[in-house]
Design an enzyme around this catalytic site. Structure first.
Site, PDB file in Angstrom:
ATOM      1  N   ASP A  67       0.910  -1.272   0.076  1.00 45.97           N
ATOM      2  CA  ASP A  67      -0.043  -0.112   0.046  1.00 45.97           C
ATOM      3  C   ASP A  67       0.947   1.311  -0.126  1.00 45.97           C
ATOM      4  O   ASP A  67       1.444   1.845   1.206  1.00 45.97           O
ATOM      5  CB  ASP A  67      -0.945   0.035   1.155  1.00 45.97           C
ATOM      6  CG  ASP A  67      -1.884   1.384   1.394  1.00 45.97           C
ATOM      7  OD1 ASP A  67      -1.790   1.790   0.245  1.00 45.97           O
ATOM      8  OD2 ASP A  67      -2.358   1.207   2.482  1.00 45.97           O
ATOM      9  N   ASN A  69     -13.948  11.047   1.204  1.00 43.29           N
ATOM     10  CA  ASN A  69     -12.561  10.073   1.631  1.00 43.29           C
ATOM     11  C   ASN A  69     -11.783  11.120   2.517  1.00 43.29           C
ATOM     12  O   ASN A  69     -11.385  10.868   3.539  1.00 43.29           O
ATOM     13  CB  ASN A  69     -12.098   9.825   0.433  1.00 43.29           C
ATOM     14  CG  ASN A  69     -12.712   8.902  -0.343  1.00 43.29           C
ATOM     15  OD1 ASN A  69     -13.801   8.179   0.064  1.00 43.29           O
ATOM     16  ND2 ASN A  69     -12.200   8.481  -1.362  1.00 43.29           N
ATOM     17  N   ARG A  93      -2.739  20.586  -0.322  1.00 42.87           N
ATOM     18  CA  ARG A  93      -1.592  20.240   0.462  1.00 42.87           C
ATOM     19  C   ARG A  93      -1.020  19.135  -0.321  1.00 42.87           C
ATOM     20  O   ARG A  93       0.219  19.058  -0.482  1.00 42.87           O
ATOM     21  CB  ARG A  93      -1.744  19.979   1.683  1.00 42.87           C
ATOM     22  CG  ARG A  93      -1.742  21.310   2.676  1.00 42.87           C
ATOM     23  CD  ARG A  93      -1.676  20.943   4.183  1.00 42.87           C
ATOM     24  NE  ARG A  93      -2.042  21.974   4.980  1.00 42.87           N
ATOM     25  CZ  ARG A  93      -1.982  21.936   6.212  1.00 42.87           C
ATOM     26  NH1 ARG A  93      -1.895  20.898   6.883  1.00 42.87           N
ATOM     27  NH2 ARG A  93      -2.314  22.976   6.960  1.00 42.87           N
ATOM     28  N   SER A 117     -27.691 -17.570  14.122  1.00 41.31           N
ATOM     29  CA  SER A 117     -26.337 -18.115  13.668  1.00 41.31           C
ATOM     30  C   SER A 117     -26.225 -17.609  12.267  1.00 41.31           C
ATOM     31  O   SER A 117     -24.788 -17.475  12.002  1.00 41.31           O
ATOM     32  CB  SER A 117     -26.590 -19.649  13.295  1.00 41.31           C
ATOM     33  OG  SER A 117     -28.093 -19.806  12.358  1.00 41.31           O
ATOM     34  N   LEU A 139     -26.392 -14.296  11.550  1.00 39.39           N
ATOM     35  CA  LEU A 139     -25.655 -12.997  12.006  1.00 39.39           C
ATOM     36  C   LEU A 139     -24.537 -13.138  12.710  1.00 39.39           C
ATOM     37  O   LEU A 139     -23.751 -12.228  12.533  1.00 39.39           O
ATOM     38  CB  LEU A 139     -26.988 -12.298  13.159  1.00 39.39           C
ATOM     39  CG  LEU A 139     -28.020 -11.999  12.773  1.00 39.39           C
ATOM     40  CD1 LEU A 139     -28.892 -11.249  13.753  1.00 39.39           C
ATOM     41  CD2 LEU A 139     -28.347 -11.052  11.399  1.00 39.39           C
ATOM     42  N   ARG A 140     -24.336 -14.332  13.171  1.00 39.88           N
ATOM     43  CA  ARG A 140     -22.733 -14.469  13.936  1.00 39.88           C
ATOM     44  C   ARG A 140     -21.843 -14.541  12.828  1.00 39.88           C
ATOM     45  O   ARG A 140     -20.715 -14.001  12.799  1.00 39.88           O
ATOM     46  CB  ARG A 140     -22.864 -15.942  14.696  1.00 39.88           C
ATOM     47  CG  ARG A 140     -23.455 -15.610  15.991  1.00 39.88           C
ATOM     48  CD  ARG A 140     -23.708 -16.997  16.535  1.00 39.88           C
ATOM     49  NE  ARG A 140     -24.340 -17.190  17.866  1.00 39.88           N
ATOM     50  CZ  ARG A 140     -24.968 -18.094  18.339  1.00 39.88           C
ATOM     51  NH1 ARG A 140     -25.298 -19.299  17.655  1.00 39.88           N
ATOM     52  NH2 ARG A 140     -25.620 -17.918  19.675  1.00 39.88           N
TER      53      ARG A 140
END
Length: 558
Positions: free
Chosen positions: A165, A204, A230, A445, A447-448
């Protein structure tokens, strides 16, 4: 090692211990070798754990640890600051690690900060093509450290995908980088995030970059414009990708358009491209909601409709969520954080009767509801409606296996959480593609597993996550880590709040009781963590957000 506490796989040092720890730069400067472990020292995305429990949807394993017959790949980010490179890197790493691909992000900005020291900035001409000899030497020193760590991880730790990156602004430097990686037998895929939409740029910059004291008390839009000016001064030369001989993907304006060049060297590269076409960096929120309680037999096979209390729950829950969104938008507008209208809301639910009827509360308000067959709850198999004492008596060997690995183990004729995670992969890709705010109404389950993907939880934590009915869980994507927040639902009958009765709660207590004691508080943490976290349900609480999370990212030029 500093003591850490864990919640939703976001680790944060206790405040008392953190006061005695060295800064990131000091740790790096004093270490014999700077190998980055985490961008913020509190998140899980950037760390590749020593154990093998971090790949919820991994289909198989190999001796080398590398999957899909794909060798080693370096994904090289390209783009000016505030273009969403880090957001894309983190999202991509989360998805690849979910599949079991050993992935690590190497942020060049971390190496730069570690080299120049905390509070110090690089020379003014650091990013200039005609920089002074001292700036060139500093730049080469930082680049060398970062790339040495990339090669070390790929060669000696069986790494498969290294995400580099950095800005990588010129065609000459990118060609040289591709040749260097090729000498080390590493395939290179460049990924440019090109943004010329002023609204996306301002959002952003506002979301990540303008927390600096330099922008204190300024209008957020003006502060974002100043920051971008800048950066334009600091990095005067940038060449967009047009190198025909290189493998590259160009993502334009957060996924509005894509260009591909030569991306055809293996299966994994195609999976990466497919993921990128399904993701974006625009802001939105995801809400996790339990379905209401069923009438009569609340079992997997019965598929019963909602009870009267379940219907009441669905109406109160929908009203609470709608009011919460309106209040959040009004507060953001008052602070000057946004001047856009409130985002649209989409609702997903499974094809089970009670989730459909729970979603009717939103449908009656005019919101779009989509049914997802993959979001059906986990199949409990032969253990459905059996007490835990009966399960232990009838299937002692299965209980023993489950205690060793509750994530991968499946009871006879049942699904494991791993099976569920593999089943939900199409939903995960749709989740990444969704640009509206999203409500997911599902069994605990489901959602977990979905929460574990977004918050990068360990497989060992997934079966322990708790979603009581008196809370809506809001997840907000961010560049460096996602943030989860509780939204209390007031005025519910306490009998509707506990977890689903069809859940198999194993390991079972040694006392022989049919059901374990209730948890001392509802929430997303496992039992061991509840003592460390207490929450006042009268107000929203941010989960796993440390105030110093982005401290060293504020003026990041990468």
């Amino acid at each position: 090692m500093p003591e850490q506490v864990h919640f939703g796989d976001i680790c944060c040092q206790s405040e008392q211990q953190a006061n005695h720890d060295d800064s990131t730069a000091d740790i790096a400067a004093n270490a014999p070798r700077y190998r980055r472990k985490s961008s913020t020292f509190i998140d899980g995305i950037h760390d590749v754990p020593e154990d093998a429990d971090r790949a919820p949807a991994q289909l198989y394993s190999t001796m080398s640890g590398r999957l899909f017959h794909s060798g080693r790949i370096a994904i090289v980010m390209v783009g000016l600051p505030a273009r969403g490179k880090t957001h894309i890197s983190v999202s991509m790493a989360r998805y690849l690690q979910w599949l079991g691909v050993k992935t690590r992000i190497f942020h060049l900005g971390d190496y730069r900060r570690a080299t120049v020291g905390e509070g110090n900035d690089v020379p003014e001409d650091y990013f200039y093509p005609d920089a002074s000899p001292s700036s060139v030497m500093l730049r080469q020193k930082i680049l060398k450290k970062c790339r040495e760590d990339i090669y070390s991880w790929l060669n000696h730790e069986n790494g498969q995908v290294a995400i580099y990156d950095a800005v990588n602004p010129t065609a000459t430097s990118r060609r040289a980088l591709a040749k260097e990686f090729a000498k080390h037998d590493v395939q290179t895929l460049f990924l440019e995030s090109y943004v010329d939409d002023e609204n996306i740029l301002r959002e952003n910059a506002r979301n990540v970059k303008i927390g600096s004291p330099d922008f204190a008390n300024m209008d957020p839009d003006e502060a974002a414009k100043l920051y971008l000016r800048r950066m334009g001064t600091k990095i005067p030369t940038f060449e967009t990708m047009n190198e025909k001989e290189l493998n590259y993907i160009k993502m334009i304006n957060a996924g509005q358009k894509f260009f591909y060049n030569n991306v055809s060297f293996n299966y994994l590269s195609h999976r990466i491209v497919f993921y990128l076409t399904n993701t974006h960096i625009k802001s939105r929120a995801t809400y996790f909601v339990r379905a209401g309680a069923a009438a009569g037999d609340e079992s997997y096979k019965a598929d019963a409709p909602l009870s009267e209390e379940g219907i009441r729950y669905s109406k109160v829950m929908a009203e609470t969520l709608v009011k919460h969104r309106e209040q959040e938008h009004a507060a953001a507008t008052a602070k000057g954080e946004t001047n856009s209208p409130m985002r649209q809301l989409t609702v997903w639910c499974s094809t089970r009767v009670r989730t459909l009827q729970t979603a009717d509360a939103f449908k009656d308000r005019g919101y779009k509801v989509r049914q997802r067959t993959q979001m059906s709850q986990i199949n409990p198999g032969v253990c459905e409606r059996l007490s835990e004492r009966a399960i232990r008596r009838l299937y002692p060997e299965e209980v023993e296996k489950h205690e060793l690995d509750p994530y991968h183990h499946r009871y006879p004729r049942a699904e494991s959480y791993h099976d569920l995670a593999v089943r939900l992969e199409p939903i995960i890709l749709e989740l990444e593609r969704e640009q509206n705010d999203l409500v997911i109404i599902a069994h605990e389950s489901v959602l977990r597993v979905l929460y574990a993907y977004l918050m990068h939880c360990s497989t060992m934590d997934i079966p322990k996550l708790k979603f009581p009915r008196d809370e809506i869980i809001e997840i907000i994507p961010a560049a460096y880590q996602n943030v989860a927040k509780r939204v209390p639902i007031p005025g519910l009958d306490p009998m509707t709040i506990p977890g689903s009765p069809e859940d198999i709660r194993i390991p079972v207590p040694d006392s022989g009781a049919d059901t374990p004691a209730n948890m001392p508080a509802g929430g997303l943490s496992s039992p061991a963590e509840l003592a460390a976290f207490s929450f006042d349900k009268s107000s929203d609480k941010v989960v796993g957000k440390d105030p110093d999370t982005l401290k060293d990212k504020i003026v990041d030029e990468d």
